[in-house]
Design a protein around this motif. Structure first.
Motif, PDB file in Angstrom:
ATOM      1  N   TYR A   1       0.835  -1.203   0.000  1.00 12.60           N
ATOM      2  CA  TYR A   1       0.000   0.000   0.000  1.00 12.60           C
ATOM      3  C   TYR A   1       0.868   1.250   0.000  1.00 12.60           C
ATOM      4  N   LEU A   2       1.937   1.233   0.805  1.00 14.73           N
ATOM      5  CA  LEU A   2       2.835   2.386   0.851  1.00 14.73           C
ATOM      6  C   LEU A   2       3.477   2.641  -0.509  1.00 14.73           C
ATOM      7  N   LEU A   3       3.946   1.580  -1.145  1.00 15.54           N
ATOM      8  CA  LEU A   3       4.590   1.732  -2.452  1.00 15.54           C
ATOM      9  C   LEU A   3       3.614   2.296  -3.483  1.00 15.54           C
ATOM     10  N   THR A   4       2.386   1.880  -3.406  1.00 21.56           N
ATOM     11  CA  THR A   4       1.380   2.249  -4.404  1.00 21.56           C
ATOM     12  C   THR A   4       0.889   3.681  -4.248  1.00 21.56           C
ATOM     13  N   HIS A   5       0.844   4.187  -3.033  1.00 18.16           N
ATOM     14  CA  HIS A   5       0.167   5.457  -2.760  1.00 18.16           C
ATOM     15  C   HIS A   5       1.089   6.625  -2.427  1.00 18.16           C
ATOM     16  N   SER A   6       2.399   6.413  -2.355  1.00 20.80           N
ATOM     17  CA  SER A   6       3.312   7.479  -1.922  1.00 20.80           C
ATOM     18  C   SER A   6       3.858   8.283  -3.095  1.00 20.80           C
ATOM     19  N   ASP A   7       3.900   9.606  -2.924  1.00 25.89           N
ATOM     20  CA  ASP A   7       4.574  10.475  -3.892  1.00 25.89           C
ATOM     21  C   ASP A   7       6.089  10.469  -3.659  1.00 25.89           C
ATOM     22  N   ILE A   8       6.465  10.345  -2.388  1.00 28.57           N
ATOM     23  CA  ILE A   8       7.869  10.295  -1.983  1.00 28.57           C
ATOM     24  C   ILE A   8       8.038   9.105  -1.050  1.00 28.57           C
ATOM     25  N   ILE A   9       9.089   8.319  -1.266  1.00 26.31           N
ATOM     26  CA  ILE A   9       9.376   7.179  -0.400  1.00 26.31           C
ATOM     27  C   ILE A   9      10.755   7.374   0.200  1.00 26.31           C
ATOM     28  N   SER A  10      10.830   7.363   1.531  1.00 26.35           N
ATOM     29  CA  SER A  10      12.092   7.584   2.224  1.00 26.35           C
ATOM     30  C   SER A  10      12.425   6.376   3.091  1.00 26.35           C
ATOM     31  N   LEU A  11      13.627   5.849   2.918  1.00 29.46           N
ATOM     32  CA  LEU A  11      14.048   4.640   3.621  1.00 29.46           C
ATOM     33  C   LEU A  11      14.801   4.984   4.903  1.00 29.46           C
ATOM     34  N   HIS A  12      14.364   4.391   6.012  1.00 32.99           N
ATOM     35  CA  HIS A  12      14.989   4.657   7.311  1.00 32.99           C
ATOM     36  C   HIS A  12      15.054   3.371   8.136  1.00 32.99           C
ATOM     37  N   CYS A  13      15.561   2.311   7.528  1.00 37.27           N
ATOM     38  CA  CYS A  13      15.607   1.027   8.220  1.00 37.27           C
ATOM     39  C   CYS A  13      16.999   0.399   8.090  1.00 37.27           C
ATOM     40  N   PRO A  14      17.359  -0.475   9.015  1.00 39.41           N
ATOM     41  CA  PRO A  14      18.654  -1.158   8.918  1.00 39.41           C
ATOM     42  C   PRO A  14      18.617  -2.171   7.785  1.00 39.41           C
ATOM     43  N   LEU A  15      19.787  -2.575   7.316  1.00 35.87           N
ATOM     44  CA  LEU A  15      19.893  -3.592   6.272  1.00 35.87           C
ATOM     45  C   LEU A  15      20.008  -4.972   6.913  1.00 35.87           C
ATOM     46  N   THR A  16      19.108  -5.872   6.515  1.00 37.81           N
ATOM     47  CA  THR A  16      19.141  -7.251   7.002  1.00 37.81           C
ATOM     48  C   THR A  16      19.066  -8.193   5.804  1.00 37.81           C
ATOM     49  N   GLN A  17      19.205  -9.482   6.066  1.00 37.96           N
ATOM     50  CA  GLN A  17      19.067 -10.469   4.989  1.00 37.96           C
ATOM     51  C   GLN A  17      17.653 -10.445   4.421  1.00 37.96           C
ATOM     52  N   ASP A  18      16.681 -10.122   5.259  1.00 32.92           N
ATOM     53  CA  ASP A  18      15.281 -10.153   4.826  1.00 32.92           C
ATOM     54  C   ASP A  18      14.904  -8.970   3.939  1.00 32.92           C
ATOM     55  N   ASN A  19      15.526  -7.813   4.156  1.00 35.50           N
ATOM     56  CA  ASN A  19      15.112  -6.643   3.364  1.00 35.50           C
ATOM     57  C   ASN A  19      16.135  -6.188   2.334  1.00 35.50           C
ATOM     58  N   SER A  20      17.162  -6.978   2.102  1.00 34.47           N
ATOM     59  CA  SER A  20      18.131  -6.641   1.064  1.00 34.47           C
ATOM     60  C   SER A  20      17.414  -6.516  -0.277  1.00 34.47           C
ATOM     61  N   HIS A  21      17.679  -5.419  -1.016  1.00 37.51           N
ATOM     62  CA  HIS A  21      17.033  -5.141  -2.310  1.00 37.51           C
ATOM     63  C   HIS A  21      15.510  -5.105  -2.181  1.00 37.51           C
ATOM     64  N   MET A  22      15.015  -4.555  -1.077  1.00 33.86           N
ATOM     65  CA  MET A  22      13.569  -4.443  -0.945  1.00 33.86           C
ATOM     66  C   MET A  22      12.988  -3.503  -2.004  1.00 33.86           C
ATOM     67  N   ILE A  23      13.789  -2.553  -2.469  1.00 27.98           N
ATOM     68  CA  ILE A  23      13.398  -1.728  -3.604  1.00 27.98           C
ATOM     69  C   ILE A  23      13.994  -2.373  -4.849  1.00 27.98           C
ATOM     70  N   ASN A  24      13.176  -3.186  -5.507  1.00 23.81           N
ATOM     71  CA  ASN A  24      13.608  -3.957  -6.664  1.00 23.81           C
ATOM     72  C   ASN A  24      12.657  -3.701  -7.832  1.00 23.81           C
ATOM     73  N   VAL A  25      12.793  -4.467  -8.898  1.00 27.61           N
ATOM     74  CA  VAL A  25      11.950  -4.252 -10.080  1.00 27.61           C
ATOM     75  C   VAL A  25      10.476  -4.342  -9.733  1.00 27.61           C
ATOM     76  N   ASN A  26      10.104  -5.354  -8.968  1.00 28.59           N
ATOM     77  CA  ASN A  26       8.698  -5.539  -8.613  1.00 28.59           C
ATOM     78  C   ASN A  26       8.174  -4.389  -7.765  1.00 28.59           C
ATOM     79  N   ALA A  27       8.970  -3.952  -6.788  1.00 25.39           N
ATOM     80  CA  ALA A  27       8.551  -2.847  -5.924  1.00 25.39           C
ATOM     81  C   ALA A  27       8.384  -1.559  -6.726  1.00 25.39           C
ATOM     82  N   ILE A  28       9.315  -1.291  -7.627  1.00 30.79           N
ATOM     83  CA  ILE A  28       9.268  -0.065  -8.422  1.00 30.79           C
ATOM     84  C   ILE A  28       8.050  -0.059  -9.347  1.00 30.79           C
ATOM     85  N   GLN A  29       7.704  -1.230  -9.887  1.00 31.82           N
ATOM     86  CA  GLN A  29       6.534  -1.314 -10.761  1.00 31.82           C
ATOM     87  C   GLN A  29       5.248  -0.929 -10.034  1.00 31.82           C
ATOM     88  N   GLN A  30       5.203  -1.130  -8.723  1.00 27.22           N
ATOM     89  CA  GLN A  30       4.012  -0.813  -7.947  1.00 27.22           C
ATOM     90  C   GLN A  30       3.898   0.672  -7.602  1.00 27.22           C
TER      91      GLN A  30
END
Length: 334
Positions: free
Chosen positions: A198-227
């Motif tokens: 929902y956040l990816l779909t409805h935001s005009d600006i997306i700001s990342l403020h989270c630590p890097l873990t194995q689970d969220n590595s490349h969380m902004i990927n092709v699929n996320a950007i398409q949304q």
């Protein structure tokens, strides 16, 4: 204090500002600091011989092999002078009896304000306007921006820095969506917590403020950007590995992404914190990324304020002394 009773610290990736801010403790705390300009990695780990502690920063590589060598050299403590710890093999450290500390909180508004500066600069193109006026060009064409008021900002990660960022952008009259597996009760009244899609779909600006873990590595990927919305602005002041750079470039080329502001980059360890102006940069992805007119990159300077440096130094030295005193049972130790 005697030299024998002091904790000997190898301070890797040391810069002049590190020497200045940490110097204040060398006469008052039981530490003997040796500054080493090289970053800690397999080729430099031998420099840690004879030290009790290694003090490292975001781009030092404390992987399994490095940790094993540190243990062989008699190092008992890895002291991170930063919040993130994705560059340290903590499991192996614990297995070999090496304690690991970090600085979980240091002037969160320093990074939050830098994220805002990236947004405002990209939006109003003040960096381009500055260069134009310096050359006597007062043309406004190409400098059109938008008002932040009533725009929707999606904040991924609502810890100390994310919450500070939310407090700032609230004053601009923005609608704030937030995603975090552990919602922060202190800012629940200021945001609408939603799922990531929902956040990816409805935001005009997306700001990342989270630590890097194995689970969220490349969380902004092709699929996320398409949304995402067409023309979305993406800001990252956290860790470079959260974004797939190749996917980011594709999104920019297709104009799906309208603006990108980065203070971090997934391969920054080979670039940042050094003067590369007289070299040919070999990283083709970085070079391609930097050619886009709507991309603004800074060299991991979000933390770089006097207040933050003072807090980092104080906490780091206290962590180092805490190991000597047996006081490692608190939130600064991992």
């Amino acid at each position: 204090m005697t030299q024998s009773s002091s904790n000997k610290v190898a301070f890797f990736s040391s810069k002049s500002f590190d020497k200045q801010v940490f110097a204040q403790f060398e006469q008052t705390k039981p530490v003997i600091v040796s500054h080493i300009e090289s970053r800690l990695e397999q080729t430099t780990v031998a420099l840690a011989a004879g030290f009790d502690t290694v003090c490292v920063f975001v781009n030092d590589d404390v992987n399994t092999q490095v940790v094993e060598q540190l243990a062989e050299l008699g190092v008992k403590h890895v002291a991170l002078r930063c919040a993130g710890y994705n560059n340290v093999d903590i499991t192996t450290c614990h297995k070999l009896g090496i304690s690991v500390s970090h600085v979980p909180v240091y002037s969160p508004y320093s990074v939050a304000e830098h994220a805002l500066s990236l947004i405002l600069t990209l939006n109003r193109r003040t960096h381009k306007a500055y260069n134009r006026v310096k050359e006597g060009n007062f043309e406004l064409q190409g400098l059109l921006g938008f008002t932040l008021h009533n725009k929707t900002i999606g904040v991924i990660g609502t810890g100390h820095i994310g919450s500070a960022f939310i407090n700032i952008v609230e004053g601009f009259g923005c609608k704030i969506l937030a995603y975090d597996p552990t919602p922060n009760p202190l800012i629940k009244s200021k945001v609408e917590y939603v799922d990531l899609q929902y956040l990816l779909t409805h935001s005009d600006i997306i700001s990342l403020h989270c630590p890097l873990t194995q689970d969220n590595s490349h969380m902004i990927n092709v699929n996320a950007i398409q949304q995402m919305k067409d023309g979305v602005m993406i800001i990252n002041t956290s860790r470079g590995g959260l974004i797939d750079t190749s996917a980011l470039i594709k999104g920019l080329k297709t104009q799906k992404i309208g603006y990108v502001g980065l203070d971090v980059y997934e391969m920054e360890s080979e670039l940042f914190f050094r003067d590369r102006s007289y070299e040919v940069i070999q990283d083709d992805l970085f070079q391609r990324l930097s050619t886009f007119h709507n991309v603004l990159i800074t060299g991991h300077q979000g933390f770089f304020t006097q207040e933050a440096l003072n807090e980092i130094a104080t906490t780091t030295i206290n962590n180092i002394c805490g190991v000597t005193e047996g006081q490692t049972n608190h939130d600064n130790f991992l």
